[in-house]
Design a protein around this motif. Structure first.
Motif, PDB file in Angstrom:
ATOM      1  N   ASP A   4       0.820  -1.214   0.000  1.00 21.26           N
ATOM      2  CA  ASP A   4       0.000   0.000   0.000  1.00 21.26           C
ATOM      3  C   ASP A   4       0.853   1.262   0.000  1.00 21.26           C
ATOM      4  OD1 ASP A   4       0.946  -0.089   2.608  1.00 21.26           O
ATOM      5  OD2 ASP A   4      -0.944   0.539   3.496  1.00 21.26           O
ATOM      6  N   THR A   5       2.169   1.095  -0.162  1.00 22.90           N
ATOM      7  CA  THR A   5       3.052   2.265  -0.236  1.00 22.90           C
ATOM      8  C   THR A   5       3.996   2.108  -1.419  1.00 22.90           C
ATOM      9  OG1 THR A   5       4.873   1.368   1.096  1.00 22.90           O
ATOM     10  CG2 THR A   5       3.060   2.459   2.295  1.00 22.90           C
ATOM     11  N   THR A   6       4.535   3.226  -1.856  1.00 25.39           N
ATOM     12  CA  THR A   6       5.540   3.179  -2.914  1.00 25.39           C
ATOM     13  C   THR A   6       6.784   2.459  -2.419  1.00 25.39           C
ATOM     14  OG1 THR A   6       6.368   5.369  -2.290  1.00 25.39           O
ATOM     15  CG2 THR A   6       4.695   5.272  -4.029  1.00 25.39           C
ATOM     16  N   HIS A   7       7.044   2.517  -1.130  1.00 27.22           N
ATOM     17  CA  HIS A   7       8.203   1.819  -0.560  1.00 27.22           C
ATOM     18  C   HIS A   7       8.045   0.308  -0.758  1.00 27.22           C
ATOM     19  CE1 HIS A   7       9.035   5.677   1.240  1.00 27.22           C
ATOM     20  NE2 HIS A   7       7.901   5.615   1.932  1.00 27.22           N
ATOM     21  N   ASP A   8       6.850  -0.202  -0.499  1.00 30.05           N
ATOM     22  CA  ASP A   8       6.572  -1.629  -0.694  1.00 30.05           C
ATOM     23  C   ASP A   8       6.807  -2.026  -2.146  1.00 30.05           C
ATOM     24  OD1 ASP A   8       5.678  -1.803   1.962  1.00 30.05           O
ATOM     25  OD2 ASP A   8       3.571  -1.526   1.387  1.00 30.05           O
ATOM     26  N   GLN A  10       8.560  -0.459  -4.466  1.00 31.00           N
ATOM     27  CA  GLN A  10       9.959  -0.329  -4.859  1.00 31.00           C
ATOM     28  C   GLN A  10      10.773  -1.516  -4.351  1.00 31.00           C
ATOM     29  OE1 GLN A  10      11.261   2.080  -7.008  1.00 31.00           O
ATOM     30  NE2 GLN A  10      12.884   0.552  -7.014  1.00 31.00           N
ATOM     31  N   LEU A  11      10.444  -1.994  -3.167  1.00 28.07           N
ATOM     32  CA  LEU A  11      11.092  -3.190  -2.634  1.00 28.07           C
ATOM     33  C   LEU A  11      10.876  -4.369  -3.575  1.00 28.07           C
ATOM     34  CD1 LEU A  11      12.202  -4.356   0.388  1.00 28.07           C
ATOM     35  CD2 LEU A  11      10.030  -5.514   0.114  1.00 28.07           C
ATOM     36  N   ALA A  12       9.652  -4.519  -4.065  1.00 24.47           N
ATOM     37  CA  ALA A  12       9.344  -5.604  -4.998  1.00 24.47           C
ATOM     38  C   ALA A  12      10.106  -5.427  -6.310  1.00 24.47           C
ATOM     39  CB  ALA A  12       7.841  -5.667  -5.252  1.00 24.47           C
ATOM     40  N   VAL A  13      10.187  -4.199  -6.801  1.00 21.02           N
ATOM     41  CA  VAL A  13      10.961  -3.922  -8.016  1.00 21.02           C
ATOM     42  C   VAL A  13      12.405  -4.348  -7.797  1.00 21.02           C
ATOM     43  CG1 VAL A  13      11.905  -2.084  -9.480  1.00 21.02           C
ATOM     44  CG2 VAL A  13       9.492  -2.044  -8.859  1.00 21.02           C
ATOM     45  N   ASN A  14      12.984  -3.918  -6.690  1.00 14.86           N
ATOM     46  CA  ASN A  14      14.385  -4.231  -6.390  1.00 14.86           C
ATOM     47  C   ASN A  14      14.619  -5.734  -6.254  1.00 14.86           C
ATOM     48  OD1 ASN A  14      14.800  -1.485  -6.354  1.00 14.86           O
ATOM     49  ND2 ASN A  14      14.974  -1.332  -4.147  1.00 14.86           N
ATOM     50  N   TYR A  24      -6.161   1.562  -0.776  1.00 14.30           N
ATOM     51  CA  TYR A  24      -6.788   1.930   0.499  1.00 14.30           C
ATOM     52  C   TYR A  24      -5.767   1.987   1.634  1.00 14.30           C
ATOM     53  CZ  TYR A  24      -7.007  -3.181   0.346  1.00 14.30           C
ATOM     54  OH  TYR A  24      -6.700  -4.504   0.185  1.00 14.30           O
ATOM     55  N   GLY A  25      -4.514   2.238   1.276  1.00 14.34           N
ATOM     56  CA  GLY A  25      -3.454   2.336   2.273  1.00 14.34           C
ATOM     57  C   GLY A  25      -2.896   3.741   2.386  1.00 14.34           C
ATOM     58  N   ALA A  26      -1.602   3.810   2.468  1.00  7.34           N
ATOM     59  CA  ALA A  26      -0.915   5.038   2.827  1.00  7.34           C
ATOM     60  C   ALA A  26      -0.674   6.023   1.682  1.00  7.34           C
ATOM     61  CB  ALA A  26       0.416   4.700   3.492  1.00  7.34           C
ATOM     62  N   ASP A  28      -1.008   7.677  -2.420  1.00  9.87           N
ATOM     63  CA  ASP A  28      -2.043   7.948  -3.411  1.00  9.87           C
ATOM     64  C   ASP A  28      -1.909   7.046  -4.634  1.00  9.87           C
ATOM     65  OD1 ASP A  28      -0.767   9.423  -5.795  1.00  9.87           O
ATOM     66  OD2 ASP A  28      -0.034  10.595  -4.083  1.00  9.87           O
ATOM     67  N   THR A  29      -2.999   6.940  -5.356  1.00  9.78           N
ATOM     68  CA  THR A  29      -3.128   6.017  -6.474  1.00  9.78           C
ATOM     69  C   THR A  29      -2.092   6.254  -7.560  1.00  9.78           C
ATOM     70  OG1 THR A  29      -5.497   5.923  -6.025  1.00  9.78           O
ATOM     71  CG2 THR A  29      -4.789   5.105  -8.147  1.00  9.78           C
ATOM     72  N   GLN A  30      -1.876   7.491  -7.951  1.00 10.75           N
ATOM     73  CA  GLN A  30      -0.929   7.763  -9.034  1.00 10.75           C
ATOM     74  C   GLN A  30       0.491   7.376  -8.644  1.00 10.75           C
ATOM     75  OE1 GLN A  30      -1.703   8.494 -12.250  1.00 10.75           O
ATOM     76  NE2 GLN A  30       0.436   7.897 -12.478  1.00 10.75           N
ATOM     77  N   ALA A  31       0.882   7.648  -7.428  1.00 12.15           N
ATOM     78  CA  ALA A  31       2.221   7.262  -6.968  1.00 12.15           C
ATOM     79  C   ALA A  31       2.390   5.749  -7.017  1.00 12.15           C
ATOM     80  CB  ALA A  31       2.465   7.790  -5.563  1.00 12.15           C
ATOM     81  N   LEU A  32       1.336   5.021  -6.668  1.00  9.06           N
ATOM     82  CA  LEU A  32       1.391   3.561  -6.738  1.00  9.06           C
ATOM     83  C   LEU A  32       1.491   3.099  -8.192  1.00  9.06           C
ATOM     84  CD1 LEU A  32      -1.362   2.767  -4.090  1.00  9.06           C
ATOM     85  CD2 LEU A  32       1.118   2.530  -3.781  1.00  9.06           C
ATOM     86  N   ARG A  33       0.700   3.695  -9.071  1.00 13.14           N
ATOM     87  CA  ARG A  33       0.725   3.325 -10.502  1.00 13.14           C
ATOM     88  C   ARG A  33       2.097   3.567 -11.115  1.00 13.14           C
ATOM     89  NH1 ARG A  33      -4.967   5.399 -11.319  1.00 13.14           N
ATOM     90  NH2 ARG A  33      -6.129   3.470 -11.574  1.00 13.14           N
ATOM     91  N   ASP A  34       2.779   4.599 -10.650  1.00  9.74           N
ATOM     92  CA  ASP A  34       4.102   4.928 -11.178  1.00  9.74           C
ATOM     93  C   ASP A  34       5.119   3.815 -10.954  1.00  9.74           C
ATOM     94  OD1 ASP A  34       3.132   7.372 -12.047  1.00  9.74           O
ATOM     95  OD2 ASP A  34       3.993   8.513 -10.380  1.00  9.74           O
ATOM     96  N   HIS A  35       4.820   2.892 -10.043  1.00  7.27           N
ATOM     97  CA  HIS A  35       5.718   1.768  -9.766  1.00  7.27           C
ATOM     98  C   HIS A  35       5.332   0.504 -10.528  1.00  7.27           C
ATOM     99  CE1 HIS A  35       7.166   4.426  -6.663  1.00  7.27           C
ATOM    100  NE2 HIS A  35       8.216   3.640  -6.574  1.00  7.27           N
TER     101      HIS A  35
END
Length: 55
Positions: A4-8, A10-14, A24-26, A28-35
């Protein structure tokens, strides 16, 4: 990886693993889509249904 975060995500990307985002987490939607998640769920029901079909 479900996050639910970009950190999560990015961890998966790495880690080179597939990722699914939930809006429905921490963060916003666009920041999540960017990953580049495979799917962006807007509810636990949506996540459940997607996982049943794709996991």
């Amino acid at each position: 990886m479900i996050g639910d975060t970009t950190h999560d995500l990015q961890l998966a990307v790495n880690a080179g693993t597939a990722r699914v985002a939930v809006s429905y987490g921490a963060h916003d939607t666009q920041a999540l889509r960017d990953h580049g998640p495979l799917f962006l769920a807007h509810s636990t029901r949506e996540l459940h249904d997607w996982l049943l079909e794709h996991a």
